[in-house]
Write a protein that holds these residues in place. Sequence first.
Motif, PDB file in Angstrom:
ATOM      1  N   VAL A 188      -9.199   7.653  -4.598  1.00 14.63           N
ATOM      2  CA  VAL A 188      -7.817   7.153  -4.857  1.00 14.63           C
ATOM      3  C   VAL A 188      -7.833   5.511  -4.903  1.00 14.63           C
ATOM      4  O   VAL A 188      -8.816   4.954  -4.231  1.00 14.63           O
ATOM      5  N   ASP A 189      -7.178   4.922  -5.724  1.00 11.11           N
ATOM      6  CA  ASP A 189      -7.238   3.534  -6.214  1.00 11.11           C
ATOM      7  C   ASP A 189      -6.768   2.659  -5.036  1.00 11.11           C
ATOM      8  O   ASP A 189      -5.726   3.058  -4.324  1.00 11.11           O
ATOM      9  N   MET A 190      -7.339   1.596  -4.724  1.00 10.59           N
ATOM     10  CA  MET A 190      -6.865   0.670  -3.885  1.00 10.59           C
ATOM     11  C   MET A 190      -5.503   0.248  -3.745  1.00 10.59           C
ATOM     12  O   MET A 190      -4.972   0.259  -2.512  1.00 10.59           O
ATOM     13  N   ARG A 191      -4.782   0.220  -4.637  1.00  6.79           N
ATOM     14  CA  ARG A 191      -3.287  -0.356  -4.750  1.00  6.79           C
ATOM     15  C   ARG A 191      -2.660   0.936  -4.183  1.00  6.79           C
ATOM     16  O   ARG A 191      -1.706   0.483  -3.480  1.00  6.79           O
ATOM     17  N   THR A 192      -2.796   1.997  -4.570  1.00  8.27           N
ATOM     18  CA  THR A 192      -2.103   3.268  -3.847  1.00  8.27           C
ATOM     19  C   THR A 192      -2.537   3.271  -2.692  1.00  8.27           C
ATOM     20  O   THR A 192      -1.572   3.661  -1.593  1.00  8.27           O
ATOM     21  N   HIS A 212       0.346  -2.227   3.639  1.00  7.89           N
ATOM     22  CA  HIS A 212      -0.336  -3.440   3.852  1.00  7.89           C
ATOM     23  C   HIS A 212       0.519  -4.528   3.009  1.00  7.89           C
ATOM     24  O   HIS A 212       0.769  -3.939   1.614  1.00  7.89           O
ATOM     25  N   ALA A 213       0.534  -5.868   3.444  1.00 10.31           N
ATOM     26  CA  ALA A 213       1.504  -6.672   2.505  1.00 10.31           C
ATOM     27  C   ALA A 213       0.714  -6.896   1.104  1.00 10.31           C
ATOM     28  O   ALA A 213       1.245  -7.290   0.217  1.00 10.31           O
ATOM     29  N   ASN A 214      -0.635  -6.896   1.322  1.00 11.88           N
ATOM     30  CA  ASN A 214      -1.602  -7.441   0.091  1.00 11.88           C
ATOM     31  C   ASN A 214      -2.837  -6.313  -0.080  1.00 11.88           C
ATOM     32  O   ASN A 214      -3.246  -5.912   0.870  1.00 11.88           O
ATOM     33  N   VAL A 215      -3.063  -6.186  -1.212  1.00 10.65           N
ATOM     34  CA  VAL A 215      -4.242  -5.225  -1.554  1.00 10.65           C
ATOM     35  C   VAL A 215      -5.498  -5.924  -0.976  1.00 10.65           C
ATOM     36  O   VAL A 215      -6.444  -5.050  -0.729  1.00 10.65           O
ATOM     37  N   SER A 216      -5.671  -7.253  -0.737  1.00  9.64           N
ATOM     38  CA  SER A 216      -6.614  -7.922  -0.245  1.00  9.64           C
ATOM     39  C   SER A 216      -7.120  -7.377   1.187  1.00  9.64           C
ATOM     40  O   SER A 216      -8.130  -7.322   1.793  1.00  9.64           O
ATOM     41  N   THR A 217      -5.837  -7.181   1.970  1.00  6.29           N
ATOM     42  CA  THR A 217      -5.823  -6.557   3.381  1.00  6.29           C
ATOM     43  C   THR A 217      -6.675  -5.231   3.287  1.00  6.29           C
ATOM     44  O   THR A 217      -7.851  -5.009   3.951  1.00  6.29           O
ATOM     45  N   THR A 218      -6.222  -4.235   2.336  1.00  2.39           N
ATOM     46  CA  THR A 218      -6.885  -3.048   2.266  1.00  2.39           C
ATOM     47  C   THR A 218      -8.181  -3.122   1.553  1.00  2.39           C
ATOM     48  O   THR A 218      -9.253  -2.442   2.390  1.00  2.39           O
ATOM     49  N   ARG A 231       8.562   2.009   2.974  1.00  4.02           N
ATOM     50  CA  ARG A 231       7.869   2.615   1.993  1.00  4.02           C
ATOM     51  C   ARG A 231       8.318   4.005   1.881  1.00  4.02           C
ATOM     52  O   ARG A 231       8.584   4.786   2.863  1.00  4.02           O
ATOM     53  N   ASN A 232       7.924   4.711   0.859  1.00  8.20           N
ATOM     54  CA  ASN A 232       8.122   6.174   0.676  1.00  8.20           C
ATOM     55  C   ASN A 232       6.720   6.624   0.333  1.00  8.20           C
ATOM     56  O   ASN A 232       5.970   6.192  -0.418  1.00  8.20           O
ATOM     57  N   LEU A 233       6.343   7.800   1.165  1.00  7.26           N
ATOM     58  CA  LEU A 233       5.249   8.587   1.120  1.00  7.26           C
ATOM     59  C   LEU A 233       5.207   9.964   0.726  1.00  7.26           C
ATOM     60  O   LEU A 233       6.178  10.686   1.024  1.00  7.26           O
ATOM     61  N   SER A 234       4.570  10.155  -0.324  1.00  3.65           N
ATOM     62  CA  SER A 234       4.352  11.640  -0.817  1.00  3.65           C
ATOM     63  C   SER A 234       3.837  12.163   0.434  1.00  3.65           C
ATOM     64  O   SER A 234       2.861  12.051   0.918  1.00  3.65           O
ATOM     65  N   LEU A 235       4.388  13.644   0.514  1.00  2.00           N
ATOM     66  CA  LEU A 235       3.806  14.743   1.407  1.00  2.00           C
ATOM     67  C   LEU A 235       3.159  15.924   0.899  1.00  2.00           C
ATOM     68  O   LEU A 235       3.784  16.270  -0.206  1.00  2.00           O
ATOM     69  N   ASP A 236       2.293  16.443   1.298  1.00  2.00           N
ATOM     70  CA  ASP A 236       1.609  17.647   0.788  1.00  2.00           C
ATOM     71  C   ASP A 236       2.674  18.773   1.314  1.00  2.00           C
ATOM     72  O   ASP A 236       3.159  18.773   2.381  1.00  2.00           O
ATOM     73  N   GLU A 237       2.655  19.675   0.657  1.00  2.00           N
ATOM     74  CA  GLU A 237       3.454  21.091   1.057  1.00  2.00           C
ATOM     75  C   GLU A 237       3.150  21.424   2.400  1.00  2.00           C
ATOM     76  O   GLU A 237       4.079  21.926   3.131  1.00  2.00           O
ATOM     77  N   THR A 254      -9.640   6.016   4.506  1.00  2.00           N
ATOM     78  CA  THR A 254     -10.998   6.355   4.456  1.00  2.00           C
ATOM     79  C   THR A 254     -11.225   7.505   3.537  1.00  2.00           C
ATOM     80  O   THR A 254     -11.971   7.439   2.552  1.00  2.00           O
ATOM     81  N   MET A 255     -10.276   8.605   3.960  1.00  2.50           N
ATOM     82  CA  MET A 255     -10.526   9.898   2.864  1.00  2.50           C
ATOM     83  C   MET A 255     -10.024   9.628   1.674  1.00  2.50           C
ATOM     84  O   MET A 255     -10.389  10.132   0.686  1.00  2.50           O
ATOM     85  N   LEU A 256      -8.875   8.810   1.465  1.00  9.29           N
ATOM     86  CA  LEU A 256      -8.395   8.499   0.268  1.00  9.29           C
ATOM     87  C   LEU A 256      -9.522   7.831  -0.846  1.00  9.29           C
ATOM     88  O   LEU A 256      -9.512   8.322  -1.775  1.00  9.29           O
TER      89      LEU A 256
END
Length: 178
Positions: free
Chosen positions: A139-143, A150-156, A59-65, A132-134
């Motif tokens: 922030v939506d669950m899919r993001t 996580h493989a599935n949003v159900s895990t999240t 996965r690719n994660l955006s980073l804050d400055e 938790t902070m997101l």
Amino acid sequence: ACMAAYLSLNTGERCGEVCANVVSDAQISRRMMHVGATVVEPKGQKPTRQQRTKGRKSRNLSLDECVCERIEAQKSHIPERIWGDFSRPICCGARGELLRPSSVSARFKAIARQLGLPEGTSFHTLRHTHATMLIANGVDMRTVQERMGHANVSTTLSLYAHVVPGRDQAAAAAFSEA
């Protein structure tokens, strides 16, 4: 351990994933971290970088400055001959070697105790704090699912649904509007 903890808190990466981040994974100009490996510790052997994550998906994660600046600042602690090696771990030993996730976790536990953090605070707590902070900030669950790997949003959902602010009030308002 401090840089590893900082990265985990800011990205939600697992300890083994943070230990596996190499210089080429940190795409600073794009403000992104590629997560595609983990460090494993075979019994009685040196740690090795495994080319897959726990969820077996990169996965690719955006980073804050600020995170990008902190990664760049890490260069000042590492000799040029080592930092210039794009396959060198971002969080590494004095000679550029992989860190053991178990050692990083143990060091973090000691730091947590020194800081007076609640009993049971572990390195993995940083990952939970990130998610938790997101969620608490809308922030939506899919993001969140994608950032956490996580493989599935159900895990999240099963792990973090309880922290969604105002869920029940929103449900009552939605029903009333309907």
